[in-house]
Design a protein around this motif. Structure first.
Motif, mmCIF file in Angstrom:
data_model
loop_
_atom_site.group_PDB
_atom_site.id
_atom_site.type_symbol
_atom_site.label_atom_id
_atom_site.label_comp_id
_atom_site.label_asym_id
_atom_site.label_seq_id
_atom_site.Cartn_x
_atom_site.Cartn_y
_atom_site.Cartn_z
ATOM 1 N N ASN A 183 0.140 155.992 12.801
ATOM 2 C CA ASN A 183 1.072 156.950 13.396
ATOM 3 C C ASN A 183 1.482 156.512 14.797
ATOM 4 O O ASN A 183 2.638 156.700 15.201
ATOM 5 C CB ASN A 183 0.448 158.345 13.428
ATOM 6 C CG ASN A 183 0.416 159.004 12.044
ATOM 7 O OD1 ASN A 183 1.305 158.764 11.230
ATOM 8 N ND2 ASN A 183 -0.597 159.800 11.789
ATOM 9 N N GLN A 190 4.914 143.400 5.707
ATOM 10 C CA GLN A 190 5.409 142.906 6.978
ATOM 11 C C GLN A 190 4.933 141.486 7.272
ATOM 12 O O GLN A 190 5.403 140.842 8.195
ATOM 13 C CB GLN A 190 4.952 143.856 8.105
ATOM 14 C CG GLN A 190 5.540 145.256 8.006
ATOM 15 C CD GLN A 190 7.052 145.250 8.104
ATOM 16 O OE1 GLN A 190 7.638 144.557 8.919
ATOM 17 N NE2 GLN A 190 7.696 146.018 7.241
ATOM 18 N N ARG A 220 4.075 153.901 14.360
ATOM 19 C CA ARG A 220 5.374 154.466 13.975
ATOM 20 C C ARG A 220 6.080 155.071 15.178
ATOM 21 O O ARG A 220 7.309 154.990 15.309
ATOM 22 C CB ARG A 220 5.178 155.514 12.885
ATOM 23 C CG ARG A 220 4.804 154.927 11.525
ATOM 24 C CD ARG A 220 4.879 155.978 10.431
ATOM 25 N NE ARG A 220 4.511 155.427 9.142
ATOM 26 C CZ ARG A 220 3.291 155.467 8.627
ATOM 27 N NH1 ARG A 220 2.296 156.054 9.311
ATOM 28 N NH2 ARG A 220 3.028 154.936 7.449
ATOM 29 N N LEU A 221 5.314 155.699 16.075
ATOM 30 C CA LEU A 221 5.908 156.242 17.289
ATOM 31 C C LEU A 221 6.492 155.142 18.168
ATOM 32 O O LEU A 221 7.438 155.366 18.916
ATOM 33 C CB LEU A 221 4.858 157.034 18.083
ATOM 34 C CG LEU A 221 4.409 158.371 17.467
ATOM 35 C CD1 LEU A 221 3.295 158.988 18.300
ATOM 36 C CD2 LEU A 221 5.581 159.339 17.351
ATOM 37 N N MET A 222 5.920 153.938 18.052
ATOM 38 C CA MET A 222 6.415 152.791 18.819
ATOM 39 C C MET A 222 7.571 152.088 18.112
ATOM 40 O O MET A 222 8.087 151.091 18.606
ATOM 41 C CB MET A 222 5.271 151.792 19.051
ATOM 42 C CG MET A 222 4.142 152.366 19.902
ATOM 43 S SD MET A 222 2.671 151.313 19.889
ATOM 44 C CE MET A 222 3.327 149.803 20.563
ATOM 45 N N GLY A 223 7.966 152.613 16.929
ATOM 46 C CA GLY A 223 9.103 152.035 16.225
ATOM 47 C C GLY A 223 8.748 150.915 15.278
ATOM 48 O O GLY A 223 9.638 150.199 14.800
ATOM 49 N N VAL A 224 7.466 150.743 14.967
ATOM 50 C CA VAL A 224 7.036 149.681 14.061
ATOM 51 C C VAL A 224 7.082 150.190 12.631
ATOM 52 O O VAL A 224 6.509 151.244 12.320
ATOM 53 C CB VAL A 224 5.606 149.199 14.402
ATOM 54 C CG1 VAL A 224 5.153 148.125 13.422
ATOM 55 C CG2 VAL A 224 5.546 148.681 15.830
ATOM 56 N N GLN A 225 7.802 149.457 11.746
ATOM 57 C CA GLN A 225 7.906 149.831 10.348
ATOM 58 C C GLN A 225 6.727 149.258 9.578
ATOM 59 O O GLN A 225 6.516 148.047 9.555
ATOM 60 C CB GLN A 225 9.226 149.321 9.748
ATOM 61 C CG GLN A 225 10.468 149.903 10.416
ATOM 62 C CD GLN A 225 10.594 151.396 10.192
ATOM 63 O OE1 GLN A 225 10.190 151.919 9.158
ATOM 64 N NE2 GLN A 225 11.167 152.083 11.181
#
Length: 435
Positions: free
Chosen positions: A152, A165, A155-160
């Protein structure tokens, strides 16, 4: 604290340092595994590879359980080392334990085991998977909560995080590097073939076709005796059949179909036309890998190459494409490129001006550009921007070229003089021609 307790704590401390080394080496070993070799070993049923592959399927969980174990034993080791040091040296033991344990962990639990694991990942990772699998099951609730929080945050840092990956798929250039670095694992001949396959999409049929002026075909306007003489002496299996001009191609004749009629009176132009197969036309810009599949789909071995206006430029065959992969294998000595490239005793090479540049590059180990003119004659005239009226010499792309014969507005014969390294460095790459 008595001596027995001190001895017990010391033994526990040593065990914790060993466990720390185990977790550190496991992390490096797992991450350093060659994924492609791992998948190969998994397909062959290697148990260690199967266990490691299952663990690496969820890298976040694997890293989570390793870091939980590593941090736990390191913190516990720090606490025990402090107790022992305070017991021996008093209040100064805190500083001594901090410095001493840091050095010990760096040497014996970090640098040494991680270096060893990086050098021999399979020897470390496969045995470690015995313990990491059950440990992951045991600590799964803790690992799940830890991964939930960290994912989470990411995700807040913009990592998908969805999807793979790590991008294990190789690009074409990465695969080329892999083949080049295979060393003795792949014979040089096999490396060349694999690299040639990778290059197929960079080459079009225009690069490998037999040019229009070299096409051997049957002109239906010729007398029948001349046609039969051509058929009997032909060194090609398939011949284009046309009327008056190659642009009026009406079919492709397989000589096997007509061979049984050569010694009878049944053969005539009407019979010959019945034995022909309809022509198959190819756009000049078709990549070789596409044309290879097209030949397979259409069950063809020869096609007529045409430009955007429908004019015939040449013919391309399945054999031409295969030779781009495996090299020359033709037994047709009359059409062999070796007849066009003749090394001389003085170190020079006499080359037919119509020799394709790709053939010249392979035969003489050159690196002439192939994205422009397709023949040596075209390369010279493109550089001169005119057709020379008399023989001349020029330096071009690391070679000194001397034209020997110019006929019918075409440079027929060229002598190639290799340029010495000192000469090529002191002079311009493309000097003005000396007439």
């Amino acid at each position: 604290m008595n001596e027995a307790s001190l001895t017990t704590l010391s033994a526990i401390l040593i065990l914790l340092i060993i466990l720390s080394a185990f977790f550190s080496s496991s992390e490096t070993g797992m991450m350093a595994l060659n994924r492609y070799r791992l998948r190969h070993l998994s397909r062959t049923g290697h148990r260690g590879a199967l266990r490691a592959d299952r663990l690496l399927a969820r890298t976040d969980q694997l890293i989570g359980v390793i870091l939980i174990g590593n941090n736990f034993v390191n913190i516990l080791a720090s606490a025990i080392a402090t107790l022992i040091a305070v017991r021996i040296w008093g209040d100064a033991g805190v500083v001594i334990a901090t410095i001493g344990l840091t050095i010990v962990i760096l040497i014996f639990s970090e640098v040494t085991p991680k270096t060893l694991a990086a050098l021999y990942p399979e020897r470390i990772a496969f045995p470690a998977s015995h313990a990491l699998g059950p440990l992951l099951k045991l600590l799964y609730p803790v690992v799940w909560v830890l991964n939930l929080i960290t994912n989470n945050l990411l995700r807040l840092m913009g990592v998908q995080l969805e999807g793979d990956q790590s991008s294990d798929h190789l690009s074409r250039e990465e695969l080329r590097t892999l083949v080049n670095e295979s060393g003795s694992m792949l014979p040089g001949r096999h490396q060349d073939m694999l690299l040639s396959i990778l290059d197929l999409e960079k080459v079009t049929v225009n690069d490998i076709m037999v040019p229009r002026n070299e096409i051997v075909g049957i002109d239906l306007d010729d007398p029948m005796d001349e046609i039969l003489r051509l058929v009997r002496s032909s060194q090609h299996t398939r011949l284009p059949v046309y009327r008056s001009d190659i642009n009026n191609t009406v079919g492709i004749l397989h000589l096997r179909n007509i061979s049984r009629l050569l010694h009878t009176d049944e053969i005539n132009k009407a019979t010959l036309m019945q034995l022909c197969r309809e022509p198959y036309f190819i756009p000049e810009s078709t990549p070789l890998h596409t044309q290879l599949f097209n030949f397979q789909k259409e069950r063809r071995r020869i096609g007529i190459v045409v430009d955007e206006y429908g004019d015939v430029l040449g013919i391309a065959t399945l054999e031409d494409i295969l030779e781009e992969i495996v090299g020359e294998f033709t037994t047709d000595f009359a059409s062999s490129s070796s007849q066009d490239i003749l090394p001389q005793s003085d170190g020079t090479t006499i080359v037919d001006g119509t020799t394709p540049i790709r053939t010249l590059n392979r035969a003489l180990n050159l690196d002439l550009p192939t994205d422009g003119p397709k023949t040596l004659n075209g390369l010279i005239t493109d550089y001169l921007e005119s057709i020379p009226e008399s023989n001349l010499c020029l330096a071009l792309h690391g070679m000194r070229l001397e034209t020997l014969q110019i006929k019918d507005n075409v440079i027929r014969t060229v002598r190639i003089h290799p340029i010495e390294p000192s000469e090529s460095q002191s002079g311009s790459e493309n000097e003005k021609p000396d007439k």
